[in-house]
Design an enzyme around this catalytic site. Structure first.
Site, mmCIF file in Angstrom:
data_model
loop_
_atom_site.group_PDB
_atom_site.id
_atom_site.type_symbol
_atom_site.label_atom_id
_atom_site.label_comp_id
_atom_site.label_asym_id
_atom_site.label_seq_id
_atom_site.Cartn_x
_atom_site.Cartn_y
_atom_site.Cartn_z
ATOM 1 N N HIS A 1 4.015 7.795 -27.971
ATOM 2 C CA HIS A 1 3.024 8.653 -27.322
ATOM 3 C C HIS A 1 3.191 10.111 -27.755
ATOM 4 C CE1 HIS A 1 0.428 10.339 -24.240
ATOM 5 N NE2 HIS A 1 1.420 11.077 -23.776
ATOM 6 N N LYS B 1 1.195 11.035 -11.708
ATOM 7 C CA LYS B 1 0.353 10.047 -12.376
ATOM 8 C C LYS B 1 1.133 8.772 -12.636
ATOM 9 C CE LYS B 1 -2.927 12.770 -15.068
ATOM 10 N NZ LYS B 1 -3.442 12.864 -16.450
ATOM 11 N N GLU C 1 -6.733 16.323 -10.563
ATOM 12 C CA GLU C 1 -7.292 16.417 -11.907
ATOM 13 C C GLU C 1 -8.797 16.641 -11.924
ATOM 14 O OE1 GLU C 1 -6.155 13.171 -14.430
ATOM 15 O OE2 GLU C 1 -5.900 14.532 -16.085
ATOM 16 N N ARG D 1 0.814 -1.223 0.000
ATOM 17 C CA ARG D 1 0.000 0.000 0.000
ATOM 18 C C ARG D 1 0.849 1.276 0.000
ATOM 19 N NH1 ARG D 1 -2.655 -3.015 4.083
ATOM 20 N NH2 ARG D 1 -4.394 -4.207 3.243
ATOM 21 N N LYS E 1 4.119 22.910 -15.700
ATOM 22 C CA LYS E 1 3.273 21.793 -15.295
ATOM 23 C C LYS E 1 3.022 21.831 -13.789
ATOM 24 C CE LYS E 1 2.384 16.890 -15.722
ATOM 25 N NZ LYS E 1 2.742 15.588 -16.301
ATOM 26 N N HIS F 1 -4.524 9.832 -27.964
ATOM 27 C CA HIS F 1 -4.795 8.494 -27.426
ATOM 28 C C HIS F 1 -5.572 7.646 -28.424
ATOM 29 C CE1 HIS F 1 -4.269 9.401 -22.824
ATOM 30 N NE2 HIS F 1 -3.140 9.450 -23.504
ATOM 31 N N HIS G 1 -4.088 15.219 -26.351
ATOM 32 C CA HIS G 1 -4.074 13.842 -25.862
ATOM 33 C C HIS G 1 -5.339 13.063 -26.197
ATOM 34 C CE1 HIS G 1 -0.511 15.181 -23.825
ATOM 35 N NE2 HIS G 1 -0.342 14.030 -23.207
ATOM 36 N N ARG H 1 -6.228 21.077 -14.431
ATOM 37 C CA ARG H 1 -5.193 20.170 -14.882
ATOM 38 C C ARG H 1 -5.488 19.532 -16.233
ATOM 39 N NH1 ARG H 1 -2.159 15.787 -11.090
ATOM 40 N NH2 ARG H 1 -1.066 14.681 -12.723
ATOM 41 N N ASN I 1 -3.775 17.952 -21.017
ATOM 42 C CA ASN I 1 -4.101 16.895 -21.982
ATOM 43 C C ASN I 1 -4.326 17.438 -23.382
ATOM 44 O OD1 ASN I 1 -3.961 14.638 -20.222
ATOM 45 N ND2 ASN I 1 -5.908 15.265 -19.310
ATOM 46 N N GLU J 1 5.726 17.347 -26.054
ATOM 47 C CA GLU J 1 5.207 17.785 -24.750
ATOM 48 C C GLU J 1 5.809 19.125 -24.333
ATOM 49 O OE1 GLU J 1 2.811 16.300 -22.917
ATOM 50 O OE2 GLU J 1 2.696 14.269 -23.728
#
Lengths: 367, 367
Positions: free
Chosen positions: A272, A150, A244, A128, A234, A259, A255, A248, A252, A192
């Site tokens: 990517h 992330k 998010e 955990r 960022k 994606h 993206h 935020r 993206n 990016e």
């Protein structure tokens, strides 16, 4: 006014209360013991890397860490986005348990974004949560994974669907590792970097335009400024919205379309950053059709994306397939696709758009 | 003075800042629409349950939720600790993605601890976190999983090795569901109830001694008090130590030995609560050998554990195997096993112990 360039190590502080950490940026940092000062004490460390990076930098990192941890283990994963799945993640858990690692063991992610995502999610989940350190060796990972916490793995039905928000204890960006980066991956990282211009900082965009040749030539001073400024922007955005919920989402930009390209071609076919580069062109065209920016601006950004060595025309998957893939994107809500658009140069917003408008954009942006 | 008993619904508030939530305790709550008032709004909900619980309570919960969510999906997992693994967890992700669930979708965990652990970890990880609600249908889950936010799956090399700390939006403990619980599972739940006496509250222990027959007979008023007081004590401990850095470890009284029993026999052979019941006897004997408590106290607690229908003698795995299994326990540090011992009735502490002393305890406590 162009920003002054410097070869000396840079630092960006990410202020997140008791989860604050530093990003250290400079050439050769990986092999220096001082780069690892002040990390949580532990008997054991586990370096997570992959088959491409291990021969280049694993020995140097092991050597640099030898004084800090009684035992340093490593696990070498297969390389590639197609391995960002549970079975590869489980290799990390297997290694942690086989070596009797406890909840103080520190994980080091040595590699690109895939290694960082998997080592980060493993660190978030093992017992955990154990500490972890990012050592990104690609430009994309240095500017993108360094900030935001992330972590995730892919699911056959969607990218980054299973993961956690989990902050590293430190990020060390060694610019010397970018010398061995394939040209395609350098370009993917520049996608990016360029992104931060249209969404947040047109002065930075001007600087990138003026320095794109130095960046493509991997000049350390230019890279240092690009990485530092990208991380700062960022961090500024994420600091206002760690989980998010709203702002935020502008990170993206490119993206949602990107994606869909990655998923439609099969993960790993395009990098990517390549998909994001092309996705930004699509998102800009959508912004233009929504009456937010003019054709000259779209053309200016598209030209810089092309100079960075990135594709600006998407694969012909068919508009239906694009729409279907974008509807299962994490950013969609109740089947409504949410697009990051440019409201005006330097400012982004999240908007819905009619399928018809999206089809127009796709018709103009794919072949 | 015995606590007053009542049949009316009880509530325990868990104060964790913006992650605070309520535990609602009462007979028949599951089927009442009011139990679900105020939960996060969403278009879709997913009920995660298992093959044993689904025929008993799934229809009632679906009915009660029908007014709150446009669509309520469900996924029915195989029942049993042996299924608390990645492949079963993945059935939840498959269902979420197949139904196009987004990051607002609410997960409901309808079942015992295994269902709660898996649904909770799925909720923590799906799109990096969606809301979830615990609807525990076993006594063990009601007193143990309601508070603390622990979620996890097992790894072949260790129990609960992969997971997250993740808080539910609400817990609804319907005492009526305990009527269908097998006697072994009721006893297993009582182990965790009894636990709170020696570690934190001897007045509660007195009450349990006086009411053990009513508890075994499943009298709702007795169960309501036992669940409420257990949750209150656990909340008090967890509130001081959410991430398990120190104090919270006392909740693992009986668990170090208990996990070794479960792992040594193969998960699922003994119920978790049975292993904890027997593990508490072992930990008490260790406390006695460390000179902390006297034989009369050990005997008193052991007698209550036996009256609850729990085993007080462990399986003969051999001391070497016990020690080996305890060394890979999450609570061990750098190979040092950490035991929760009773310092004096009502107060626990974490201590190391020599292998020789542990061998003595095991010799006296297994056959």
């Amino acid at each position: 006014m162009p920003a002054p360039l410097s070869d000396s190590p840079q630092q960006v502080h990410i202020a997140l209360g008791d989860r604050s950490y530093d990003i250290r940026i400079g050439a050769g940092l990986l092999a220096e013991a001082a780069s690892w000062d002040g990390l949580p004490a532990a008997a054991t460390a586990l370096i997570v890397t992959n088959t491409t990076v291990a021969p280049l930098y694993l020995a140097a990192l092991r050597h640099a860490l030898a004084g800090r941890y009684r035992t340093v283990f490593d696990v070498v994963l297969p390389d590639g986005e197609q391995h960002k799945d549970w079975s590869t993640l489980n290799l990390i858990f297997d290694a942690l348990l086989a070596h009797g690692c406890d909840r103080k063991t520190v994980l080091f992610a040595l590699g690109g974004g895939v290694v960082g995502d998997m080592a980060g999610f493993a660190a978030a989940s093992y017992m955990r949560g154990v500490p972890f350190v990012q050592v990104p060796t690609t430009l994309l990972a240095q500017v993108d994974s360094s900030v935001g916490g992330k972590t995730a793995i892919n699911h056959p039905l969607g990218k980054n669907m299973i993961g956690a928000f989990y902050q590293p204890a430190r990020v060390v960006c060694d610019l010397a590792t970018l010398k061995t980066l394939p040209a395609r991956e350098l370009s993917a990282g520049l996608a990016e970097v360029i992104k931060y211009g249209p969404i947040a900082d047109m002065a930075f965009f001007d600087w990138i335009e003026a320095n794109i040749d130095a960046l493509v030539a991997r000049e350390p001073a230019a890279l240092a400024h690009a990485v530092k400024r990208s991380c700062e922007i960022k961090a500024d955005v994420v600091g206002q919205d760690e989980r998010e919920a709203g702002l935020r989402a502008i990170l993206n930009f490119g993206h949602t379309f990107g994606h869909a390209i990655e998923a439609g071609l099969g993960f790993g076919e395009w990098l990517h950053g390549e998909a994001v580069g092309c996705g930004m062109v699509m998102a800009l065209r959508l912004s233009q059709r929504l009456g937010l920016v003019d054709a000259a601006f779209v053309q200016r950004v598209t030209a810089l994306i092309a100079r960075a060595g990135l594709p600006t025309v998407g694969p012909a998957l068919g508009a239906d397939r694009y729409l279907e893939l974008m509807r299962v994107d994490k950013k969609s809500e109740a089947g409504q696709i949410r697009f990051v658009v440019i409201e005006r140069p330097g400012q982004a917003a999240v908007r819905g758009a009619s399928d018809d408008l999206v089809r127009e954009v796709l018709a103009a942006s794919t072949r």
